[in-house]
Design an enzyme around this catalytic site. Sequence first.
Site, PDB file in Angstrom:
ATOM      1  N   ARG A 175      75.163   2.738  70.395  1.00  0.00           N
ATOM      2  CA  ARG A 175      74.398   1.390  70.914  1.00  0.00           C
ATOM      3  C   ARG A 175      75.856   0.386  72.115  1.00  0.00           C
ATOM      4  O   ARG A 175      75.129  -0.586  72.219  1.00  0.00           O
ATOM      5  CB  ARG A 175      73.870   0.214  69.712  1.00  0.00           C
ATOM      6  CG  ARG A 175      72.881   1.981  69.284  1.00  0.00           C
ATOM      7  CD  ARG A 175      71.891   0.199  68.666  1.00  0.00           C
ATOM      8  NE  ARG A 175      70.960   1.835  67.707  1.00  0.00           N
ATOM      9  CZ  ARG A 175      70.431   0.793  67.065  1.00  0.00           C
ATOM     10  NH1 ARG A 175      69.653  -0.358  66.258  1.00  0.00           N
ATOM     11  NH2 ARG A 175      69.548   1.951  65.895  1.00  0.00           N
ATOM     12  N   GLU A 201      76.711   6.185  59.909  1.00  0.00           N
ATOM     13  CA  GLU A 201      75.867   6.699  60.738  1.00  0.00           C
ATOM     14  C   GLU A 201      76.563   5.448  62.186  1.00  0.00           C
ATOM     15  O   GLU A 201      76.491   4.811  62.114  1.00  0.00           O
ATOM     16  CB  GLU A 201      74.450   7.386  60.619  1.00  0.00           C
ATOM     17  CG  GLU A 201      74.014   7.435  62.712  1.00  0.00           C
ATOM     18  CD  GLU A 201      72.281   7.448  62.034  1.00  0.00           C
ATOM     19  OE1 GLU A 201      71.829   7.277  61.763  1.00  0.00           O
ATOM     20  OE2 GLU A 201      71.726   6.754  63.610  1.00  0.00           O
ATOM     21  N   LYS A 235      64.804  12.661  61.403  1.00  0.00           N
ATOM     22  CA  LYS A 235      64.265  11.634  60.935  1.00  0.00           C
ATOM     23  C   LYS A 235      63.314  10.771  61.599  1.00  0.00           C
ATOM     24  O   LYS A 235      62.476  10.953  62.247  1.00  0.00           O
ATOM     25  CB  LYS A 235      65.142  10.766  61.338  1.00  0.00           C
ATOM     26  CG  LYS A 235      65.266   8.952  62.190  1.00  0.00           C
ATOM     27  CD  LYS A 235      66.987   8.456  62.693  1.00  0.00           C
ATOM     28  CE  LYS A 235      66.237   7.336  62.821  1.00  0.00           C
ATOM     29  NZ  LYS A 235      67.938   6.289  63.504  1.00  0.00           N
ATOM     30  N   THR A 264      71.697   7.017  67.588  1.00  0.00           N
ATOM     31  CA  THR A 264      70.971   6.714  69.089  1.00  0.00           C
ATOM     32  C   THR A 264      72.448   7.102  69.958  1.00  0.00           C
ATOM     33  O   THR A 264      72.526   6.625  71.402  1.00  0.00           O
ATOM     34  CB  THR A 264      71.490   5.250  69.134  1.00  0.00           C
ATOM     35  OG1 THR A 264      71.427   3.985  67.939  1.00  0.00           O
ATOM     36  CG2 THR A 264      70.468   3.954  69.938  1.00  0.00           C
TER      37      THR A 264
END
Length: 208
Positions: free
Chosen positions: A45, A41, A129, A69
């Site tokens: 960021r 993943e 998640k 993110t």
Amino acid sequence: MNDVLKQLADFGIVPVVKIDDARNAIPLAQALINGGLPVAEITFRTDAAEEAIKQITTKIPDILIGAGTVLTAEQAERATNAGAKFVVSPGFSSSIAKFCNKNKIPFTPGITTPTEIQMALEYELKVLKFFPASVFGGMKAMKAMSAPFPMVKFIPTGGVNIDNLIDYIASPKVHAVGGSWMVKADLIKEGEFDTITSLTREAINVML
Ligand code: 3PG
């Protein structure tokens, strides 16, 4: 269940990557493959995320790459245009859920409460998640939340590491776990790809 989500369950562990320089993308992907875990993943960021996803997915088709993110539908679109096969966000977002459902892209939003689980279920999202897992009660909280939601599977992430990995993986409610411990940003930045491979291999061995 969607094929990509099935693959995540088969891998069992999803390395969560923060990459500062897209030039490290290919060696990173290779290091994960060499460690026996061809999945990542890549988090939005950093500005390098999109380019890193693009490079890996065009040059190394044998690794499953998702975007993490992801905070907006626009980012989800950029991520999937770059080649991401699944989308992860730290919290629940209806606009990302709508985008992903419309485009048939698996979306695993972050949740920590029953309310958020219900919001996700309204969009037919059942693999969620649990983030940040260690701060929000870890296994104990996850088990308690499982009772009213037997249809949900969790990807606990946040504070998962080599020492507690097995506690999570052992639960039938866990779809897979996520974590950055084998792909720390500094290891990537310093070009410590052999270390990434050996930490990845260690994680696989513990899991098996
Ligand atoms: C994430 O975004 O999923 C987390 O930063 C991963 O958490 P960890 O760094 O505690 O593994």
